[in-house]
Design a protein around this motif. Structure first.
Motif, short mmCIF file in Angstrom:
data_model
loop_
_atom_site.label_atom_id
_atom_site.label_comp_id
_atom_site.label_asym_id
_atom_site.label_seq_id
_atom_site.Cartn_x
_atom_site.Cartn_y
_atom_site.Cartn_z
N ASP A 267 0.81 -1.21 0.00
CA ASP A 267 0.00 0.00 0.00
C ASP A 267 0.84 1.26 0.00
N TRP A 268 2.14 1.09 0.10
CA TRP A 268 3.02 2.27 0.17
C TRP A 268 3.64 2.61 -1.18
N ARG A 269 3.23 1.94 -2.23
CA ARG A 269 3.80 2.20 -3.55
C ARG A 269 3.66 3.67 -3.94
N GLY A 270 4.75 4.24 -4.40
CA GLY A 270 4.69 5.60 -4.91
C GLY A 270 4.41 6.65 -3.86
N LEU A 271 4.44 6.26 -2.60
CA LEU A 271 4.11 7.21 -1.55
C LEU A 271 5.15 8.33 -1.46
N GLY A 272 6.35 8.05 -1.95
CA GLY A 272 7.42 9.05 -1.88
C GLY A 272 7.07 10.33 -2.60
N PHE A 273 6.32 10.20 -3.71
CA PHE A 273 5.97 11.40 -4.47
C PHE A 273 4.77 12.10 -3.86
N ARG A 274 3.93 11.30 -3.16
CA ARG A 274 2.79 11.94 -2.51
C ARG A 274 3.19 12.63 -1.22
N ALA A 275 4.23 12.17 -0.59
CA ALA A 275 4.63 12.74 0.70
C ALA A 275 6.15 12.89 0.79
N PRO A 276 6.72 13.77 -0.06
CA PRO A 276 8.19 13.87 -0.06
C PRO A 276 8.76 14.32 1.28
N VAL A 277 8.02 15.19 2.00
CA VAL A 277 8.54 15.70 3.27
C VAL A 277 8.76 14.55 4.26
N LEU A 278 7.91 13.54 4.18
CA LEU A 278 8.05 12.42 5.10
C LEU A 278 8.98 11.35 4.56
N ALA A 279 8.93 11.17 3.23
CA ALA A 279 9.64 10.01 2.67
C ALA A 279 11.14 10.26 2.56
N VAL A 280 11.54 11.51 2.31
CA VAL A 280 12.99 11.76 2.17
C VAL A 280 13.72 11.48 3.48
N PRO A 281 13.21 12.00 4.64
CA PRO A 281 13.86 11.61 5.89
C PRO A 281 13.87 10.10 6.11
N LYS B 266 8.29 2.81 -7.43
CA LYS B 266 7.09 2.13 -7.91
C LYS B 266 5.98 3.15 -8.13
N LYS B 267 5.13 2.84 -9.10
CA LYS B 267 3.99 3.70 -9.37
C LYS B 267 2.86 3.37 -8.39
N SER B 268 2.18 4.40 -7.96
CA SER B 268 1.06 4.17 -7.08
C SER B 268 -0.08 3.51 -7.85
N ALA B 269 -0.86 2.68 -7.16
CA ALA B 269 -1.96 1.98 -7.82
C ALA B 269 -2.98 2.97 -8.36
N ASP B 270 -3.18 4.02 -7.60
CA ASP B 270 -4.16 5.03 -8.01
C ASP B 270 -3.39 6.29 -8.42
N PRO B 271 -3.34 6.60 -9.75
CA PRO B 271 -2.50 7.71 -10.21
C PRO B 271 -2.96 9.08 -9.71
N HIS B 272 -4.23 9.20 -9.34
CA HIS B 272 -4.72 10.51 -8.91
C HIS B 272 -4.79 10.65 -7.40
N ALA B 273 -4.01 9.84 -6.70
CA ALA B 273 -4.05 9.87 -5.24
C ALA B 273 -3.63 11.23 -4.71
N GLU B 274 -4.28 11.62 -3.65
CA GLU B 274 -4.00 12.92 -3.03
C GLU B 274 -2.59 12.94 -2.45
#
Lengths: 101, 504
Positions: free
Chosen positions: B378-392, B454-462
């Motif tokens: 469920d975390w696929r592509g989460l880095g682009f949705r939440a860069p502030v959290l994922a980079v740390p 990885k690409k998120s399953a839902d491309p339009h995710a918030e």
């Protein structure tokens, strides 16, 4: 009086073994806690015997602490078992298996 | 000793034990205050908790000059124990702040008062563990920590997984404390004393006849209790279950603080009991027991099992649990070295491990709360949705692997150097540890890969965001992870200055 120390230690070892066996084989969480109590109480027995052997009171002091801690452990343990029973209507540890590997 | 002298002695001891007493009084204060706080303002109980911990920090700075054994040799106060007490209080503060941002803990309007009460009790237990110089004190302190952690792990009463991890944790825990107390009773039977330094005197006495087999069994049993506390290999089974089911701040706290306490106690136990007279180097093991080999085997087993099992984990919390088992294996190498640099490397490792591991768990908590899942899928592509959290998160993962530039590299480097200094005998140990670090890179990178490649399953995710204070706390973890990697000498020097413990 000191001559029977071997027998007391042997008895404590047997009781401890029974406790370990109980923990490993029993399925009901409450029985498992009873087996753990058996382990702790067998230790109390051997502590008292050793205390007598060495003519030293600290062993018996430790027994008091072990008793208190055993009581606390069972209180917490039973509280957890009650909450798991409320949610799942079972206290059988083989059925408590949501978490694997 | 007459009554007056006894009272004076007790009062002197009490005065020296200020931080512990402060925490104990604070515990009662939180307990009573919580009774009178209305439910709407109950979140303010945390302020009291932070106040108590802050005061404990201040009084710890006054304890650091003391070198004494108090309460008839029950507790040692020395640089070694003060170092660890700082770790416990700091990690309790950080984990306390973490819990304020946790949705699991706050969503169902449970009273947070009891959470902070139990946490304070745990800090008290760990402080006593670091100083315990008597088997009685060791047992009571370890049980105080254990009982508090059982309650914290199963704190989410309505959550089936939290229940389950609680019941598994307490069964493993009380079983191994049963083994430990049996070992203690055997040691008492052999030596006739519970005090660690008196035990050492008995073992050194050539006239004493001590059966090596019984002694080995007894020490192995005690090691069972200690190994369970640090989640070392045959006693690590509770860790993944407990961490996965526990509220994430609790899992984070459990993975650093009690582990450090367990190592502190383990090292004090072995160093005080099984060493000969103090020479220039200070460490000559008694011949009666080959505990170094025992610990070496456990260390290798622990790091290998932890790293290999972590490879196929799909749940982030569970993966971090196995990673913390693996790290316990590395840290054990520092315990079994008979050198100052080994102990200092271990203390340094535990100190920075606190920061980076709390950080990793913190990001896991923030992301997990927002996606409502800890599964890697469920975390696929989460880095682009939440860069502030994922980079740390990537920084923490890099540090956990030991990539140069992060503190994880420095710590492992210091540890391996300390191992190799002990001669070729330990060469294979360092080799296995390095191989293990390589293996660990795979599963840490897997998380980074899933977040960013990885690409998120839902491309339009918030996009996923977190409140500003939560992000600020994130930098409290991330910045030291980098800075300490470059500017590590003050912390290491402090650890080096604190290695010698008093033996009474």
């Amino acid at each position: 009086m000191n001559h029977n120390i071997d027998a007391v230690i042997a008895l404590s070892a047997v009781l401890f073994g029974l406790g370990v066996l109980g923990v490993l084989t029993r399925k009901n969480a409450i029985t498992i806690f009873m087996s753990i109590e058996l382990m702790l109480n067998s230790v109390n027995l051997s502590l008292v015997a050793f205390s007598r052997l060495h003519n030293d009171i600290t062993g018996q002091m430790l027994v008091i602490f072990v008793m208190a801690i055993a009581a606390a452990e069972v209180a917490v343990g039973l509280a957890i078992v009650i909450s798991i029973f409320r949610n799942r209507q079972t206290a059988d540890v083989t059925e408590i298996n949501l978490l694997r590997w | 000793m007459n009554l007056d002298a006894l009272i004076t002695y007790t009062l002197t001891s009490t005065a020296l034990l200020q931080p512990e007493l402060l925490v104990a009084v604070g515990l009662m204060l939180i307990l009573v205050t919580d009774l009178f706080l209305k439910k709407t303002v109950q979140k303010w109980i945390s302020v009291l908790f932070f106040l108590v911990m802050g005061l404990a920090l201040i009084s710890l700075s006054r304890q650091s000059e003391v070198q004494a054994q108090v309460f008839s040799g029950m507790i040692s106060i020395d640089g070694y124990s003060v170092f660890f007490k700082y770790l416990f209080v700091v990690s309790a503060l950080l984990a306390g702040v973490m819990s304020l941002f946790s949705e699991e803990l706050n969503q169902n309007r449970r009273r947070l008062g009891e959470y902070f009460i139990v946490m304070t009790g745990m800090v008290l237990g760990m402080m006593l563990m670091a100083g315990a110089a008597n088997l009685l004190m060791m047992f009571v302190a370890i049980e105080l920590v254990s009982l508090s952690s059982y309650i914290l792990v199963s704190y989410l009463k309505d959550d089936k997984i939290s229940n389950e991890s609680g019941v598994k944790y307490i069964i493993y825990g009380s079983f191994s404390s049963g083994l430990m107390i049996y070992g203690i009773s055997l040691i008492y039977g052999i030596t006739g004393t519970l005090s660690l330094s008196e035990m050492n005197a008995v073992l050194q006495n050539p006239a004493a006849t001590i059966d090596p087999v019984t002694l080995t069994i007894a020490v192995l049993l005690v090691l069972g209790g200690l190994g369970y506390k640090v989640a070392a290999a045959p006693f690590h089974f509770w860790a993944p279950d407990a961490y996965q089911g526990a509220p994430t701040p609790v899992a984070a706290f459990l993975s650093v603080a009690p582990k450090a306490a367990g190592f502190a106690m383990m090292l004090r136990f072995f160093k005080t009991v099984f060493f000969g007279s103090a020479t220039q180097d200070g460490y000559v093991p008694l011949a009666s027991l080959d505990w170094v080999s025992i610990l070496a085997v456990i260390s290798v087993l622990t790091m290998t099992i932890g790293n290999v099992t972590a490879l196929w984990q799909q749940n982030v919390k569970r993966m971090l649990a196995y990673s913390s088992i693996a790290h316990a294996g590395y840290i054990l190498m520092g315990v079994l070295l008979l050198s100052d640099s080994g102990i200092a490397a271990m203390m340094f490792y535990l100190a920075y491990y606190l920061i980076m591991n709390l950080g990793a768990f913190y990001v896991t908590m923030l992301l997990g709360d927002r996606v409502q899942s800890y599964e890697l899928d469920d975390w696929r592509g989460l880095g682009f949705r939440a860069p502030v959290l994922a980079v740390p998160m990537v920084i923490f993962l890099a540090s956990l692997i030991g990539i140069p530039g992060t503190v994880g590299f420095t710590g492992k480097f210091l540890l391996f150097v300390a191992v190799l200094q002990q001669g070729s005998l330990y060469f294979w140990l360092a080799l296995i540890a390095v191989a293990n670090s390589v293996v660990s890179a795979f599963y840490y990178f897997k998380v980074a890969k899933i977040l960013f490649l990885k690409k998120s399953a839902d491309p339009h995710a918030e996009p996923v965001t977190a409140p500003v204070p939560a992000v600020v706390l994130l930098f409290v973890f991330a910045v030291p992870t980098i800075v300490l990697g470059i500017w590590w000498s003050p912390l290491y020097n402090w650890a080096m200055a604190s290695v010698r413990m008093i033996t009474g």
